[in-house]
Design a protein around this motif. Structure first.
Motif, PDB file in Angstrom:
ATOM      1  N   ASP A  30       0.830  -1.211   0.000  1.00  0.00           N
ATOM      2  CA  ASP A  30       0.000   0.000   0.000  1.00  0.00           C
ATOM      3  C   ASP A  30       0.857   1.251   0.000  1.00  0.00           C
ATOM      4  OD1 ASP A  30      -2.771  -1.175   0.298  1.00  0.00           O
ATOM      5  OD2 ASP A  30      -1.752  -2.086   2.010  1.00  0.00           O
ATOM      6  N   GLY A  53      -2.293   2.707  -9.355  1.00  0.00           N
ATOM      7  CA  GLY A  53      -3.057   3.119  -8.174  1.00  0.00           C
ATOM      8  C   GLY A  53      -2.278   3.923  -7.165  1.00  0.00           C
ATOM      9  N   TYR A  54      -0.997   4.162  -7.437  1.00  0.00           N
ATOM     10  CA  TYR A  54      -0.159   4.921  -6.499  1.00  0.00           C
ATOM     11  C   TYR A  54      -0.216   6.402  -6.884  1.00  0.00           C
ATOM     12  CZ  TYR A  54       1.266   0.309  -5.076  1.00  0.00           C
ATOM     13  OH  TYR A  54       1.245  -0.982  -4.614  1.00  0.00           O
ATOM     14  N   THR A  55      -1.290   7.016  -6.475  1.00  0.00           N
ATOM     15  CA  THR A  55      -1.589   8.389  -6.910  1.00  0.00           C
ATOM     16  C   THR A  55      -1.130   9.443  -5.912  1.00  0.00           C
ATOM     17  OG1 THR A  55      -3.807   8.166  -5.974  1.00  0.00           O
ATOM     18  CG2 THR A  55      -3.544   7.666  -8.326  1.00  0.00           C
ATOM     19  N   ARG A  73      -0.984   4.206  -2.130  1.00  0.00           N
ATOM     20  CA  ARG A  73      -2.346   4.034  -2.643  1.00  0.00           C
ATOM     21  C   ARG A  73      -3.360   4.615  -1.674  1.00  0.00           C
ATOM     22  NH1 ARG A  73      -2.655  -2.240  -4.567  1.00  0.00           N
ATOM     23  NH2 ARG A  73      -2.601  -2.648  -2.318  1.00  0.00           N
TER      24      ARG A  73
END
Length: 262
Positions: A30, A53-55, A73
């Protein structure tokens, strides 16, 4: 909330973007804390990370040297950043997750080759950096915090391939081990990796100089995951992804993982 965190000295995030993406795809932490990014923040290759998804990212960058970044994430905001020992190096960044946990990401100076500050300025810088870390955490006792990174010290006898042979080698000398212990004691940091894996040889770094690093296995545990005592019991599942050391164009470090149930 349960989340998995990883720390990895990537030795150039742009050069090794493919294996960062591989780790994110295959292991899906995560939160991923990177050190030695060797990139200005604006040139960190975010597009591929965001697509997975690592925004969220907080970072400090430096062209060609140092650099730390946290990819997440989970929603995260920058908490603080310090230039310990006033070296002008990008070696620390902290982010706060939406559950209130602060994640400190450190890249402690390596210290050069000679463990004597009188003849090796870099070793003195390393000791000064650790002293500043100690003093900071004594003044401002952290809570609900995790500290990770390439701390460039293997403190225990079973954190190196040969305690006897490395006693006078930078990263395992008694003065460095004592200095790191003082940082740990300053805030009651708990070594989560060794809480989970209390016995046995354990490494996260193998030199590029080794002809066959895997067979020789002359490693050191330089990369760490610590937590404050108020959340240390929530940490579990520690592991080193050793295989990553053998990926194409690898870093000389392997990622270290831990999961926290908070």
């Amino acid at each position: 909330m349960s989340f998995t965190l990883a720390t990895w000295n990537i030795n150039s995030v742009r050069l090794r973007e493919p294996i960062v993406l591989k780790l994110l795809e295959e292991e899906a932490p995560d939160v991923l804390c990177l050190q030695e990014c060797k990139s200005p923040v604006e040139k960190i290759p975010l597009e591929g990370f965001a697509a997975l998804g690592y925004t969220h990212m907080v970072a400090r960058g430096q062209k060609g040297y140092n650099g730390v970044a946290i990819l997440s994430r989970i929603p995260m905001v920058e908490a603080e950043s310090f230039d310990f020992a006033e070296l002008g190096h990008a070696r620390h960044i902290a982010g706060q997750l939406e559950n209130g946990v602060t994640v400190h990401n450190f890249y402690v100076p390596a210290g050069g080759d000679v463990p004597d500050r009188e003849v090796n300025e870099k070793f003195g810088q390393k000791l000064d950096y650790l002293s500043d870390m100690r003093d900071h955490f004594r003044r401002e006792k952290p809570s609900k915090s995790i500290l990770v990174g390439d701390l460039n010290i293997a403190p225990r006898e079973d954190d190196v391939w040969s305690h006897k042979k490395l006693l006078k080698v930078v990263s395992h000398t008694p003065i460095e081990v004592e200095a790191l212990g003082d940082v740990q004691d300053a805030a009651g940091w708990v070594d989560i990796t060794r809480q989970d894996i209390p016995e046995g040889q354990l490494y996260s770094w193998w030199s590029y100089r080794a002809r066959d690093w895997d067979v020789a296995d002359k490693g050191r545990r330089l990369d760490h995951v610590w937590a404050t005592s108020d959340i240390s019991n929530a940490g579990h599942g520690s592991r080193v992804v050793r295989d990553a050391r053998g990926w194409e164009k690898p870093s000389d470090h392997a990622p270290v993982f831990a999961t926290f149930d908070l």
